[in-house]
Design an enzyme around this catalytic site. Structure first.
Site, PDB file in Angstrom:
ATOM      1  N   ASP A   1       0.839  -1.210   0.000  1.00 26.40           N
ATOM      2  CA  ASP A   1       0.000   0.000   0.000  1.00 26.40           C
ATOM      3  C   ASP A   1       0.874   1.260   0.000  1.00 26.40           C
ATOM      4  O   ASP A   1       0.546   2.259  -0.641  1.00 26.40           O
ATOM      5  CB  ASP A   1      -0.937  -0.012   1.217  1.00 26.40           C
ATOM      6  CG  ASP A   1      -1.821  -1.241   1.207  1.00 26.40           C
ATOM      7  OD1 ASP A   1      -2.326  -1.585   0.123  1.00 26.40           O
ATOM      8  OD2 ASP A   1      -1.988  -1.875   2.266  1.00 26.40           O
TER       9      ASP A   1
ATOM     10  N   HIS B   1      -5.509  -3.682   5.262  1.00 24.87           N
ATOM     11  CA  HIS B   1      -5.154  -3.940   3.860  1.00 24.87           C
ATOM     12  C   HIS B   1      -6.355  -4.436   3.063  1.00 24.87           C
ATOM     13  O   HIS B   1      -6.408  -5.579   2.652  1.00 24.87           O
ATOM     14  CB  HIS B   1      -3.994  -4.944   3.777  1.00 24.87           C
ATOM     15  CG  HIS B   1      -3.627  -5.273   2.361  1.00 24.87           C
ATOM     16  ND1 HIS B   1      -3.056  -4.351   1.500  1.00 24.87           N
ATOM     17  CD2 HIS B   1      -3.803  -6.399   1.623  1.00 24.87           C
ATOM     18  CE1 HIS B   1      -2.881  -4.893   0.324  1.00 24.87           C
ATOM     19  NE2 HIS B   1      -3.331  -6.143   0.363  1.00 24.87           N
TER      20      HIS B   1
END
Ligand code: NAD
Ligand code: LMR
Length: 342
Positions: A173, A200
């Protein structure tokens, strides 16, 4: 000249035997998969690793044979897909990376993978508890927001849970946020350091642009959406052939390298990586795991850094993230309570 070469060779031999004494075994479970193969390749290139153990329910020895011809010093071993093979792959490991499990197809959320991946991760966590109770575990298999709590529950049941040594890998990310920002700002991504917190998946991924060099980006909805749903971009482009593998391999290798660096870091050197860990930050709201910047040390987590100042936009994103995160974590915990490992 000959004397100088002899001295140089002697120095090289001494350096080699000194590092050979510091044995560092790293194990990959799911090593023959889309992530497992490039990840194992990157680990083979890491000079701090002396032994690379590759396990998969199919193809582990083949991948290991291939990688073992690469001219770096580490020894690579592929293990048979048997309980004994799994135990041997794990014994003595300093770090275990787990990308075992199925990836998404277009139209699926990460949570849609839960039914298949929860039991895979539960059973591998049990094997880790039995054969590598001191290893640092890096969980890649999705849905990470649930698979990390699953691991924690299994380790607790075996009496070997150390919250400092369990990590959900959320590095991708941050890698994406840095890259996407650099595309907009026309900069080199290596100079971008965007903080991403939460979890996530989808709205649980919260980039904090207000803390960056470009605070105005915190109202750039398209950019925020791209960071939150970057995984979908790859799933769609791969058109049924899986999800991110190469960028993920890079991200997981970066996390493993950071842990290896932290193991020998001098007092002043700070090794900080984002990660989804057992965290005090939102425990008062019933959320036991949270991704944020984590300072790493020889034992794993050294310090969990606070989220820091955020703007009103980000407050809203964070609130939405916490709602989903709580459900995802509870789902993982309930799964192990209802389906304990055999
Ligand atoms: P893949 O299907 O290509 O590979 C998975 C591998 O796991 C296969 O080789 C399979 O044989 C193996 N496997 C399955 N069950 C196993 C078991 N019990 N023990 C050992 N090995 C087993 O999938 P992939 O593309 O490598 O993705 C793997 C997982 O990683 C997926 O769940 C995916 O969603 C996740 N992922 C996470 C991130 C992240 O940022 N954390 C990023 C990308 C993908
Ligand atoms: C990603 O972020 O790329 C991974 O979690 C894989 C996925 O399913 O999107």
């Amino acid at each position: 000249m000959a004397a100088a070469r002899a001295i140089f060779n002697g120095m090289q031999r001494r350096a080699f035997s000194a590092s050979a004494r510091n044995l560092t075994k790293v194990t990959v479970l799911g090593a023959a998969g889309g992530i497992g193969q490039p990840l194992s390749l990157l680990l083979k290139l890491n000079g701090k690793i002396t032994e690379l153990a590759l396990y998969d329910i199919r193809g582990g020895p083949g991948v290991a044979a291939d990688l073992s011809h690469i001219n770096t010093r580490s020894k690579v071993t592929g293990y048979e897909p048997t309980p004994a093979g799994l135990a041997s792959a794990l014994e003595g490991a300093e770090i275990v990376l787990i990308p075992a499990g199925v990836p998404r197809k277009p139209g699926m959320t990460r949570d849609d993978l839960f039914n298949t991946n929860a039991s895979i991760v539960r059973d591998l966590a049990k094997a880790c508890a039995e054969s590598a109770p001191k290893a640092k575990l890096l969980i890649i298999s999705n849905p990470v927001n649930s698979t990390v709590p699953i691991c924690a529950e299994v380790l607790k049941a075996h009496g070997v849970y150390d919250p400092k040594r369990l990590f959900g890998v959320t590095t991708l990310d941050v890698v994406r946020a840095n890259r996407f920002v650099s595309e907009i700002q026309n900069t080199d991504p290596k100079f971008e350091h965007i903080t991403v917190v939460g979890g996530h998946s989808g709205v649980t991924i919260v980039p904090l642009f207000s803390q960056s060099r470009y605070p105005a980006l915190s109202s750039n909805e398209a950019l925020i959406n791209r960071v939150q749903f970057g995984g979908d971009e790859v799933v769609k482009a791969k058109d049924g052939a899986g999800s991110a593998t190469l960028s993920m391999a890079l991200a997981a290798s970066r996390m493993a390298s950071a842990l290896l660096r932290a193991a020998t870091a001098k007092d002043k050197e700070k090794v900080i990586e984002p990660s989804f860990v057992d965290s005090p930050l939102y425990k008062d709201r019933g959320i036991d795991f949270f991704a944020s910047k984590v300072q790493l040390g020889p034992d794993g987590v050294k310090e969990i850094l606070p989220v820091g100042p955020i703007d009103a936009n980000e407050e809203k994103l964070l609130e939405a993230a916490l709602v989903d995160l709580k459900k995802n974590i509870e789902k993982g915990v309930a799964f192990v309570a209802e389906n304990p490992p055999q």
